[in-house]
Design an enzyme around this catalytic site. Structure first.
Site, PDB file in Angstrom:
ATOM      1  N   ASP A   1      -6.256   4.580  -5.443  1.00 33.18           N
ATOM      2  CA  ASP A   1      -7.038   4.502  -4.201  1.00 33.18           C
ATOM      3  C   ASP A   1      -7.614   5.907  -3.994  1.00 33.18           C
ATOM      4  OD1 ASP A   1      -7.554   2.559  -1.878  1.00 33.18           O
ATOM      5  OD2 ASP A   1      -6.860   4.293  -0.778  1.00 33.18           O
TER       6      ASP A   1
ATOM      7  N   LYS B   1       0.851  -1.192   0.000  1.00 30.50           N
ATOM      8  CA  LYS B   1       0.000   0.000   0.000  1.00 30.50           C
ATOM      9  C   LYS B   1       0.877   1.229   0.000  1.00 30.50           C
ATOM     10  CE  LYS B   1      -4.299   1.321   0.132  1.00 30.50           C
ATOM     11  NZ  LYS B   1      -5.478   0.652  -0.453  1.00 30.50           N
TER      12      LYS B   1
END
Ligand code: NAD
Length: 419
Positions: free
Chosen positions: A145, A105
């Site tokens: 995202d 991430k």
């Protein structure tokens, strides 16, 4: 409620899974600590000539099953610990879905809404350039995202290709169609939510035909989930967004609601309704299926006793608190957990990546068929584990999903000699 550190939460969930699987502290430690946390300086010349320095991270949580996979978010409150937690959840999601990926991430601590387009591009290029040694087609494959999108992915591809001297379209997914992205990606998460809703409805309420549905959040995930659920024969009676909600017991036309959102910015301007409702009321409506697809922590110990839906399909990440889930499990509410329900996006990312690596092409129909197959198989595997290995009355489907996911990673680590 005080500050909850998401990394501590993620570690608690891991601990529980490791304990239930009968593994010891070694396994817990080997998974609690991410393999690598890269912090980068993101210096950007602003339009007014001043220099601003932002901070960014990329976390490599675990690569036992394959290269790291996970999105990059731009957020003024992003933290390293949040990024670590999100990377761990990606490890479980990819593992549960049977994808050859580990978990990663990324984040940049920046308010994207305050950037001009030029500043937005320079932030993106500076971040990816700083990370260029830590990403790669077989190493780490970022995706969009919060506040990043296909355009940002295009700048990433360009920056990386320039630095490496080649054309590396497979280094990120969620690209525009013209750069090797897939159209399916634009609605994949919502479609995946609808597919698992159909599967769980078959088992819990006899089928999706005629089932009543309430959807919180009418953005990418919520609107597409609603549209596909209506196509499958469900009756979407309620929808909401940050401005409020709408209700019609005869069913909303989900496409018309989407058109209203596109034109006016909110579901509340749709007029073929019986009444307006609040977000709070939506969550406790007497419906068969509730799809929270907006933000985290909306189903809490406060409203869980009032939730009447028999099924909750988590479109959003983390919409149900642990306390709420315990109350709901006791009531017999079936919750399809986020790492399964909203995995349609990452599954499609995998299809995109494979396609880029082969230098090939794939039709929308083929990609949809693959997505459907993956979602259905992962759902079945999770349901079967829950039914055969756990006590369905006391343990929830999330536990089943975690046990499958963690066990698969542990087995890969053992095979590779890491444990
Ligand atoms: P989005 O920005 O497109 O839509 C969010 C929707 O939620 C909007 O309708 C917004 O008005 C509404 N909303 C925001 N705050 C709200 C509040 N407090 N109360 C009620 N409604 C509110 O976002 P999205 O891409 O649809 O993502 C929604 C959720 O799904 C997030 O939790 C995200 O992390 C998760 N998710 C998204 C994807 C994806 O592929 N887009 C994949 C996995 C998980």
């Amino acid at each position: 409620m005080g500050f909850v550190d998401p990394y501590e939460e993620a570690k608690k969930q891991l601990r529980e899974a490791v304990d239930l699987l009968g593994y010891g502290v070694e396994v817990y430690e080997a998974l609690a600590v991410p393999e690598r946390v890269v912090q980068v300086k993101v210096p950007v010349r602003m339009d007014d000539g001043s220099l601003r320095v932002f901070v960014g991270w990329r976390v490599h949580h675990n690569s036992a099953l394959g290269p790291y996979k996970g999105g990059v978010r731009y957020h003024p409150e992003a933290t390293m610990n949040e990024t670590i937690a999100l990377s761990m959840w990606m490890t479980w999601k990819c593992s549960l879905m049977g994808l050859p990926y580990g978990g990663g991430k990324g984040a940049v601590r920046v308010d994207a809404l305050r950037l001009s387009r030029g500043e937005y591009e320079r932030v993106s290029r500076a971040y990816f350039s700083a990370l260029s040694r830590f990403v790669g087609v077989d190493l780490d494959i970022p995706a969009p995202d919060l506040f990043t999108n296909p355009q940002v992915m295009s700048w990433y591809v360009d920056e990386y290709s320039r630095i490496m001297g080649g054309q590396y379209f497979g280094v990120v997914t969620g690209k525009p169609e013209d750069l090797g992205g897939l159209r399916v990606r634009t609605y994949a998460t919502g479609l995946g939510v609808a597919i698992v809703a159909r599967e769980v409805a078959r088992r819990v309420i006899g089928g999706i035909e005629g089932a009543t549905v309430a959807v919180q959040g009418y953005g990418n995930v919520g609107s597409n989930a609603a549209i596909f659920l209506e196509e499958m024969g469900a009756k979407v009676v309620a929808a909401s967004d940050i401005y409020g909600g709408i209700y019609n017991s005869k069913g909303l036309s989900t496409r018309e609601v989407k058109e209203t959102v596109d034109k006016t910015g909110s579901v509340i301007n749709y007029d073929k309704i019986e009444r307006k409702i609040s977000n709070e009321e939506l969550l406790t409506l007497d419906v068969d299926i509730l799809v929270p697809a907006a933000v985290e922590n909306v189903i809490t110990e406060r409203n869980a006793p009032e939730v009447k839906a028999k099924i909750i399909v988590e479109g959003a990440n983390g919409p149900t608190t642990v306390e709420a889930e315990n109350i709901l499990t006791e009531k017999g509410t079936v919750i399809v957990p986020d790492i399964l329900a909203n995995a349609g996006g990452v599954v499609t990312s995998h299809i995109e990546w494979v396609n880029n690596r082969m230098g090939g092409w794939i039709t929308e129909e083929e990609a949809r068929r693959k997505l459907e197959e993956k979602m259905v198989n992962a759902f079945k595997a999770t349901w079967n584990y829950w039914e055969t290995k756990l006590d369905m009355k006391k343990q929830n489907m999330r536990t089943a999903a975690y046990l499958i996911a963690v066990d698969r990673v542990v087995k890969a680590m053992k095979l590779r000699g890491w444990l």
